[in-house]
Design an enzyme around this catalytic site. Structure first.
Site, PDB file in Angstrom:
ATOM      1  N   LYS A   1       0.775  -1.148  -0.008  1.00  0.00           N
ATOM      2  CA  LYS A   1      -0.012   0.063  -0.142  1.00  0.00           C
ATOM      3  C   LYS A   1       0.993   1.477   0.010  1.00  0.00           C
ATOM      4  O   LYS A   1       1.980   1.003   0.392  1.00  0.00           O
ATOM      5  CB  LYS A   1      -0.776   0.123   1.308  1.00  0.00           C
ATOM      6  CG  LYS A   1      -2.187   0.969   1.065  1.00  0.00           C
ATOM      7  CD  LYS A   1      -3.357   0.174   0.743  1.00  0.00           C
ATOM      8  CE  LYS A   1      -4.633   0.727   0.529  1.00  0.00           C
ATOM      9  NZ  LYS A   1      -5.658   0.025   0.190  1.00  0.00           N
TER      10      LYS A   1
ATOM     11  N   GLY B   1     -25.534   0.880   3.942  1.00  0.00           N
ATOM     12  CA  GLY B   1     -24.572   1.673   3.093  1.00  0.00           C
ATOM     13  C   GLY B   1     -25.060   1.324   1.797  1.00  0.00           C
ATOM     14  O   GLY B   1     -25.026   0.219   1.254  1.00  0.00           O
TER      15      GLY B   1
HETATM   16  P1  NAD Z   1     -19.213   3.883  -1.168  1.00  0.00           P
HETATM   17  O1  NAD Z   1     -18.413   5.449  -0.650  1.00  0.00           O
HETATM   18  O2  NAD Z   1     -19.603   4.141  -2.643  1.00  0.00           O
HETATM   19  O3  NAD Z   1     -20.410   3.680  -0.084  1.00  0.00           O
HETATM   20  C1  NAD Z   1     -20.448   3.971   1.155  1.00  0.00           C
HETATM   21  C2  NAD Z   1     -21.897   4.339   1.721  1.00  0.00           C
HETATM   22  O4  NAD Z   1     -21.959   4.191   2.797  1.00  0.00           O
HETATM   23  C3  NAD Z   1     -22.044   5.721   1.179  1.00  0.00           C
HETATM   24  O5  NAD Z   1     -23.486   5.822   0.409  1.00  0.00           O
HETATM   25  C4  NAD Z   1     -22.258   6.722   2.454  1.00  0.00           C
HETATM   26  O6  NAD Z   1     -23.166   7.591   2.362  1.00  0.00           O
HETATM   27  C5  NAD Z   1     -22.672   5.432   3.189  1.00  0.00           C
HETATM   28  N1  NAD Z   1     -22.315   5.544   4.848  1.00  0.00           N
HETATM   29  C6  NAD Z   1     -21.523   6.315   5.292  1.00  0.00           C
HETATM   30  N2  NAD Z   1     -21.586   6.115   6.885  1.00  0.00           N
HETATM   31  C7  NAD Z   1     -22.606   5.655   6.754  1.00  0.00           C
HETATM   32  C8  NAD Z   1     -23.411   5.293   8.020  1.00  0.00           C
HETATM   33  N3  NAD Z   1     -23.120   5.378   9.139  1.00  0.00           N
HETATM   34  N4  NAD Z   1     -24.642   4.301   7.801  1.00  0.00           N
HETATM   35  C9  NAD Z   1     -25.178   4.184   6.752  1.00  0.00           C
HETATM   36  N5  NAD Z   1     -24.480   4.448   5.515  1.00  0.00           N
HETATM   37  C10 NAD Z   1     -23.225   5.298   5.663  1.00  0.00           C
HETATM   38  O7  NAD Z   1     -18.370   2.630  -0.692  1.00  0.00           O
HETATM   39  P2  NAD Z   1     -18.043   1.226  -1.686  1.00  0.00           P
HETATM   40  O8  NAD Z   1     -17.189   1.461  -2.569  1.00  0.00           O
HETATM   41  O9  NAD Z   1     -19.548   0.909  -1.788  1.00  0.00           O
HETATM   42  O10 NAD Z   1     -17.719   0.662  -0.421  1.00  0.00           O
HETATM   43  C11 NAD Z   1     -18.222   0.241   1.006  1.00  0.00           C
HETATM   44  C12 NAD Z   1     -17.302  -0.463   1.906  1.00  0.00           C
HETATM   45  O11 NAD Z   1     -16.721  -1.625   1.258  1.00  0.00           O
HETATM   46  C13 NAD Z   1     -15.999   0.455   2.401  1.00  0.00           C
HETATM   47  O12 NAD Z   1     -15.902   0.175   3.681  1.00  0.00           O
HETATM   48  C14 NAD Z   1     -15.090  -0.190   1.564  1.00  0.00           C
HETATM   49  O13 NAD Z   1     -13.834   0.185   1.985  1.00  0.00           O
HETATM   50  C15 NAD Z   1     -15.302  -1.609   1.204  1.00  0.00           C
HETATM   51  N6  NAD Z   1     -14.774  -2.175   0.270  1.00  0.00           N
HETATM   52  C16 NAD Z   1     -15.171  -1.939  -1.069  1.00  0.00           C
HETATM   53  C17 NAD Z   1     -14.594  -2.451  -2.411  1.00  0.00           C
HETATM   54  C18 NAD Z   1     -15.141  -1.937  -3.512  1.00  0.00           C
HETATM   55  O14 NAD Z   1     -14.837  -2.703  -4.768  1.00  0.00           O
HETATM   56  N7  NAD Z   1     -15.699  -0.924  -3.617  1.00  0.00           N
HETATM   57  C19 NAD Z   1     -13.751  -3.469  -1.987  1.00  0.00           C
HETATM   58  C20 NAD Z   1     -13.488  -4.051  -0.776  1.00  0.00           C
HETATM   59  C21 NAD Z   1     -13.969  -3.067   0.481  1.00  0.00           C
END
Ligand code: NAD
Length: 362
Positions: free
Chosen positions: A89, A188
């Protein structure tokens, strides 16, 4: 964004030794103001892959702590998923106002200097445009958009892995992996959460949703026939499955006591506020936990397919294996009398140790 952990020896080498990193590269450039750290945790299985994050860290120590913790997490995610990748990273210290073409390209040159030992990708506060600049100086960049010959948005693949991991956990808890009629609370409605809902709706689950932004939750409710609940109410729902797909540390002293589900399976990173406390606590309460770094590995698998010349279909096929790996890990946890997160970590370590021995002759 930054999680700190207790470090027994706070010196630079003390921290590197504690996390057992192979190499940490401090990058500095006077002209552009670049200050970056590349953490290479372990390359036994292959090149260290992990995104570059830009963040306004309060101190250099905080930046170092973050890159060490994040790069180690990548090692485990790749290892448990059966990928031939190590964990790495990078962090660039600063905020978006510091970003210039020259700074990003300078960072790209530092990545290039590592000759492929570290492969970078997009992470927090880095855009596709930024990656284009880095790509001008090094070919060791992954996760690019399809228009640039990359593997594109990883979120649908992450959602698929989360879905199959959830099914494996459901099989353990309910005796069947069918999600038809199951009540599932998804926290989320971001990129992954929304794709996950598509799978869950197709299977006939009853959905409950929440999001920090009410309009996102409302959109999802309308689109998927879900019930929208308030931010803090998601934990109190009478459901079969709770799926954390927003932020980390939502499984903590306050929330676990309120959960009324039998399975926790979601895509968010670092769901357990304290692995050693909350992992066993879920077991004690009879809740089946699908380890986060295992079932959210679809995105990394997608990027890996780019590195080895595969495609989206190959990535989805590999991601499907998350079902079997989750089953193995849940069995292992039961046999060892531990909790799934610990069992998954051990399984990843065992693979690294075994493959390390394979590579011990020329
Ligand atoms: P994103 O930013 O698109 O979505 C996250 C959502 O969570 C947002 O809509 C935000 O408003 C909402 N949110 C924030 N705080 C909240 C709360 N307290 N209650 C309810 N909703 C809340 O992110 P993403 O890409 O969908 O990723 C989601 C999670 O998965 C993150 O933790 C990310 O690190 C993890 N992740 C994502 C990927 C990927 O491919 N995008 C891969 C591995 C892990």
């Amino acid at each position: 964004m930054v999680e700190t952990n207790v470090v027994t020896d706070p010196s630079v080498f003390g921290q590197i030794a504690e996390h057992q990193h192979e190499q940490v590269v401090f990058c500095h450039d006077h002209e552009t103001g670049l200050r970056a750290i590349i953490g290479i945790h372990n390359t036994v299985l292959g090149p260290a892959l992990g995104g570059t994050r830009m963040w306004h860290y309060a101190s250099d120590a905080e930046a170092l702590n973050d890159v060490l913790r994040l790069s180690r997490g990548m090692t485990y995610k790749a290892a448990i998923s059966g990928l031939n990748l190590g964990g790495g990273k990078a962090v660039i210290i600063g905020d978006a106002t510091m970003k210039t073409e020259a700074l990003l390209r300078k960072f790209g040159r530092f990545v290039q200097n590592l000759n492929g030992k570290y492969i970078t990708a997009e992470d927090v506060n880095m855009t596709t445009r930024d990656m284009e600049f880095i790509r001008m100086e090094t070919k060791h960049v992954s996760g690019l958009p399809e228009s640039m010959g990359g593997s594109g948005d990883p979120s649908p693949v992450t959602a698929y892995g989360t879905y199959v991991g959830m099914k494996a956990a459901a099989k353990r808890a309910f005796g069947s992996d069918s999600l038809a009629g199951k009540r599932i609370a998804v926290q989320g409605m971001g990129h992954v959460g929304t794709y996950l809902l598509e799978y869950l709706q197709k299977e006939g689950a009853q959905l409950i949703v929440s999001d920090y932004y009410e309009d996102r939750a409302l959109d999802a409710a309308n689109r998927f026939g879900a019930t929208m609940v308030g931010l803090n109410d998601i934990y109190d729902q009478d459901v079969d499955i709770y799926s954390p797909c927003a932020l980390g540390a939502t499984l903590n002293d306050d929330t676990i006591a309120r959960l009324r589900c039998q399975v926790v399976a979601g895509c968010a990173n670092n769901q357990l506020a304290d692995e050693n406390i909350h992992g066993p606590e879920l077991v004690r309460r009879g809740i089946v936990y699908a380890p986060d770094f295992l079932i959210n590995a679809g995105g990394l698998i997608n990027v890996y397919s780019e590195v080895v010349g595969g495609n989206r279909e190959a990535a989805l096929t590999q991601t499907e294996k998350i079902y079997d790996i989750t089953t193995q890990v849940l069995n292992k946890a039961e046999q060892e009398g531990s909790h799934p997160q610990a069992a998954a970590t051990r399984q990843a370590e065992e693979r690294i140790a075994a493959i390390g021995k394979v590579k011990s002759t020329y």
